[in-house]
Design a protein around this motif. Sequence first.
Motif, PDB file in Angstrom:
ATOM      1  N   VAL A  47       0.879  -1.178   0.000  1.00 51.88           N
ATOM      2  CA  VAL A  47       0.000   0.000   0.000  1.00 51.88           C
ATOM      3  C   VAL A  47       0.906   1.215   0.000  1.00 51.88           C
ATOM      4  O   VAL A  47       1.748   1.368   0.884  1.00 51.88           O
ATOM      5  CB  VAL A  47      -0.924   0.011   1.240  1.00 51.88           C
ATOM      6  N   GLY A  48       0.760   2.059  -0.999  1.00 48.90           N
ATOM      7  CA  GLY A  48       1.652   3.213  -1.088  1.00 48.90           C
ATOM      8  C   GLY A  48       0.961   4.448  -1.620  1.00 48.90           C
ATOM      9  O   GLY A  48      -0.154   4.391  -2.129  1.00 48.90           O
ATOM     10  N   ASN A  49       1.621   5.579  -1.470  1.00 51.71           N
ATOM     11  CA  ASN A  49       1.134   6.842  -1.997  1.00 51.71           C
ATOM     12  C   ASN A  49       2.331   7.682  -2.406  1.00 51.71           C
ATOM     13  O   ASN A  49       3.365   7.675  -1.742  1.00 51.71           O
ATOM     14  CB  ASN A  49       0.326   7.598  -0.936  1.00 51.71           C
ATOM     15  N   SER A  50       2.183   8.412  -3.508  1.00 54.47           N
ATOM     16  CA  SER A  50       3.244   9.325  -3.935  1.00 54.47           C
ATOM     17  C   SER A  50       2.615  10.615  -4.435  1.00 54.47           C
ATOM     18  O   SER A  50       1.421  10.649  -4.753  1.00 54.47           O
ATOM     19  CB  SER A  50       4.100   8.689  -5.032  1.00 54.47           C
ATOM     20  N   THR A  51       3.398  11.667  -4.493  1.00 51.22           N
ATOM     21  CA  THR A  51       2.894  12.945  -4.987  1.00 51.22           C
ATOM     22  C   THR A  51       4.009  13.713  -5.684  1.00 51.22           C
ATOM     23  O   THR A  51       5.167  13.660  -5.267  1.00 51.22           O
ATOM     24  CB  THR A  51       2.300  13.794  -3.848  1.00 51.22           C
ATOM     25  N   THR A  52       3.646  14.389  -6.769  1.00 51.98           N
ATOM     26  CA  THR A  52       4.584  15.282  -7.442  1.00 51.98           C
ATOM     27  C   THR A  52       4.443  16.663  -6.815  1.00 51.98           C
ATOM     28  O   THR A  52       3.329  17.175  -6.670  1.00 51.98           O
ATOM     29  CB  THR A  52       4.278  15.357  -8.954  1.00 51.98           C
ATOM     30  N   LEU A  53       5.536  17.252  -6.427  1.00 55.52           N
ATOM     31  CA  LEU A  53       5.520  18.535  -5.723  1.00 55.52           C
ATOM     32  C   LEU A  53       5.298  19.689  -6.705  1.00 55.52           C
ATOM     33  O   LEU A  53       5.711  19.614  -7.871  1.00 55.52           O
ATOM     34  CB  LEU A  53       6.832  18.734  -4.966  1.00 55.52           C
ATOM     35  N   PRO A  54       4.644  20.777  -6.252  1.00 54.02           N
ATOM     36  CA  PRO A  54       4.352  21.906  -7.149  1.00 54.02           C
ATOM     37  C   PRO A  54       5.608  22.557  -7.730  1.00 54.02           C
ATOM     38  O   PRO A  54       5.591  23.074  -8.840  1.00 54.02           O
ATOM     39  CB  PRO A  54       3.600  22.889  -6.240  1.00 54.02           C
ATOM     40  N   ILE A  55       6.707  22.528  -6.951  1.00 53.75           N
ATOM     41  CA  ILE A  55       7.987  23.068  -7.435  1.00 53.75           C
ATOM     42  C   ILE A  55       9.084  22.087  -7.057  1.00 53.75           C
ATOM     43  O   ILE A  55       8.876  21.196  -6.236  1.00 53.75           O
ATOM     44  CB  ILE A  55       8.306  24.459  -6.820  1.00 53.75           C
ATOM     45  N   ASP A  56      10.258  22.233  -7.674  1.00 50.65           N
ATOM     46  CA  ASP A  56      11.397  21.416  -7.260  1.00 50.65           C
ATOM     47  C   ASP A  56      11.817  21.881  -5.870  1.00 50.65           C
ATOM     48  O   ASP A  56      12.369  22.964  -5.706  1.00 50.65           O
ATOM     49  CB  ASP A  56      12.548  21.569  -8.260  1.00 50.65           C
ATOM     50  N   GLU A  57      11.552  21.041  -4.876  1.00 54.21           N
ATOM     51  CA  GLU A  57      11.628  21.468  -3.470  1.00 54.21           C
ATOM     52  C   GLU A  57      12.954  21.090  -2.810  1.00 54.21           C
ATOM     53  O   GLU A  57      13.479  19.991  -3.004  1.00 54.21           O
ATOM     54  CB  GLU A  57      10.469  20.822  -2.703  1.00 54.21           C
ATOM     55  N   THR A  58      13.478  22.033  -2.013  1.00 52.85           N
ATOM     56  CA  THR A  58      14.672  21.739  -1.199  1.00 52.85           C
ATOM     57  C   THR A  58      14.451  22.077   0.273  1.00 52.85           C
ATOM     58  O   THR A  58      15.295  21.784   1.111  1.00 52.85           O
ATOM     59  CB  THR A  58      15.892  22.558  -1.691  1.00 52.85           C
ATOM     60  N   ASP A  59      13.302  22.699   0.580  1.00 53.16           N
ATOM     61  CA  ASP A  59      13.000  23.097   1.958  1.00 53.16           C
ATOM     62  C   ASP A  59      12.644  21.861   2.786  1.00 53.16           C
ATOM     63  O   ASP A  59      11.659  21.170   2.513  1.00 53.16           O
ATOM     64  CB  ASP A  59      11.836  24.092   1.962  1.00 53.16           C
ATOM     65  N   VAL A  60      13.460  21.586   3.807  1.00 50.81           N
ATOM     66  CA  VAL A  60      13.276  20.377   4.618  1.00 50.81           C
ATOM     67  C   VAL A  60      11.913  20.353   5.290  1.00 50.81           C
ATOM     68  O   VAL A  60      11.252  19.302   5.348  1.00 50.81           O
ATOM     69  CB  VAL A  60      14.395  20.258   5.680  1.00 50.81           C
ATOM     70  N   ASP A  61      11.463  21.499   5.816  1.00 48.88           N
ATOM     71  CA  ASP A  61      10.161  21.538   6.481  1.00 48.88           C
ATOM     72  C   ASP A  61       9.037  21.139   5.531  1.00 48.88           C
ATOM     73  O   ASP A  61       8.133  20.376   5.902  1.00 48.88           O
ATOM     74  CB  ASP A  61       9.886  22.947   7.041  1.00 48.88           C
ATOM     75  N   GLU A  62       9.086  21.662   4.310  1.00 47.00           N
ATOM     76  CA  GLU A  62       8.051  21.330   3.326  1.00 47.00           C
ATOM     77  C   GLU A  62       8.107  19.846   2.958  1.00 47.00           C
ATOM     78  O   GLU A  62       7.072  19.195   2.802  1.00 47.00           O
ATOM     79  CB  GLU A  62       8.232  22.185   2.057  1.00 47.00           C
ATOM     80  N   LEU A  63       9.305  19.336   2.829  1.00 50.38           N
ATOM     81  CA  LEU A  63       9.463  17.922   2.473  1.00 50.38           C
ATOM     82  C   LEU A  63       8.949  17.023   3.601  1.00 50.38           C
ATOM     83  O   LEU A  63       8.283  16.017   3.349  1.00 50.38           O
ATOM     84  CB  LEU A  63      10.932  17.617   2.171  1.00 50.38           C
ATOM     85  N   GLU A  64       9.216  17.406   4.847  1.00 51.91           N
ATOM     86  CA  GLU A  64       8.738  16.619   5.982  1.00 51.91           C
ATOM     87  C   GLU A  64       7.219  16.685   6.095  1.00 51.91           C
ATOM     88  O   GLU A  64       6.565  15.695   6.441  1.00 51.91           O
ATOM     89  CB  GLU A  64       9.422  17.077   7.269  1.00 51.91           C
ATOM     90  N   LYS A  65       6.651  17.867   5.792  1.00 50.39           N
ATOM     91  CA  LYS A  65       5.177  17.985   5.782  1.00 50.39           C
ATOM     92  C   LYS A  65       4.572  17.046   4.743  1.00 50.39           C
ATOM     93  O   LYS A  65       3.553  16.400   4.976  1.00 50.39           O
ATOM     94  CB  LYS A  65       4.770  19.432   5.451  1.00 50.39           C
ATOM     95  N   THR A  66       5.233  16.974   3.582  1.00 47.95           N
ATOM     96  CA  THR A  66       4.744  16.086   2.526  1.00 47.95           C
ATOM     97  C   THR A  66       4.817  14.637   2.976  1.00 47.95           C
ATOM     98  O   THR A  66       3.885  13.856   2.752  1.00 47.95           O
ATOM     99  CB  THR A  66       5.574  16.281   1.237  1.00 47.95           C
ATOM    100  N   PHE A  67       5.918  14.266   3.625  1.00 47.59           N
ATOM    101  CA  PHE A  67       6.044  12.898   4.126  1.00 47.59           C
ATOM    102  C   PHE A  67       4.954  12.573   5.147  1.00 47.59           C
ATOM    103  O   PHE A  67       4.432  11.464   5.179  1.00 47.59           O
ATOM    104  CB  PHE A  67       7.428  12.675   4.751  1.00 47.59           C
TER     105      PHE A  67
END
Length: 412
Positions: free
Chosen positions: A248-268
């Motif tokens: 069971v999995g989920n993935s998402t394409t980010l609106p921009i090429d992201e490098t902000d750790v906080d945003e990446l952790e929120k996505t996770f």
Amino acid sequence: MGKARIIFHVDMNSFYASVEQSHNPALKGKAIAIAGNPKERRGIIVTSSYEARHKGIYTTMNVGEALRKCPELILLPPDFPKYRAASKAMFAILRSYSELIEPVSIDEGYLDITEIAQERHPIDIAREIQLRIMNELDLPCSIGIAPNKFLAKTASDMKKPMGITILRKREIQEKLWPLPVIEMHGVGESTAKKLNALKIHTIGELANVDEYIIRQSLGKNGVRLRMRANGEDSREVDPNAIFETKSVGNSTTLPIDETDVDELEKTFFKLSEKVAERLDAKKLCGSTISIQIRDADWHNHSKSKTFQNPVYNKEMIFEEAIKLFHKSWNGAPIRLLGVTVSNVLERKQSVEQLSIFNFEHFAKQEPIYELIDSIEKKFGKGIIQKGVEIDKTSYASKTSFSKDFLEDLKDH
């Protein structure tokens, strides 16, 4: 010795696009593509008509790039209920020939016609199936005919659209062995690179490599691929195989090429939450957590960890996903993230292993288990169950579209 099997692999051609053209004849002959979200950058081509493919449009291409390459391209959002209905109708036609059908996905499946082939030639049966799907549903398909699933799948890829191809085991040296390993069904980019590193560049070289060498480098999968390259595949057509959820999995394409750790952790966290919801809806748990990272240059990276005890709650999934992420991320801009829980099983089947951490908890429950045992001995096994199962039919249980459409097939 039993009679030789005759297996079809039926593969719908450009399925989503063909369904759209069938519903709207004005789209026939035109370059059309189905995109996940045509209005956003995250819009990726899911599939396209053959007219679009001839102009260089391919699956996973970015919408913007596709429009630059083919300005007249007609973009449509996916219409899953429409595709689901077409798939159900297609499998109903296949089922009128044999109950031995194994759906692989919404648009392809295996059909064992060994029994009916005693009375009719396989080519005649294949032509009839192909014509019925075209005449009744206005949809094209290709059919591979072979003595096993691997060769049938390989054969169906050989001529598209509307092809019918027979692939016999004695023909593989001539037809398959000269091809690059990347063209072999079951070999992806990562495996191809590993094989190339072993100086295995063609399917023939894979077929003839020493089994010990391939086992040392690729394990059981390497041995299996070597067997496939020799045309060997003992898997039966199993009507129930597709209903067994393996991950069971989920993935998402980010609106921009992201490098902000906080945003990446929120996505996770959001991804972990969705995976946990789907596990909960299906009453599953799994022992392996994996993450997927796709950077701005479309390089894919994955990392996984397997646990002694199965997991299913969002907090643990998130915590482990983040650990894996920080171990594998090199700081490059990210365009896609994914989280998957695999090696899944029903929660009621899982048995938590005793450890120094949970032994005390189980020790406290031991008298309860003894009581349950004595009651079951008197009144029968299963009279008492741990917890109450609540039937949850929710959006979360219906988000893996490629598998969930198969619920329709259970009621045939």
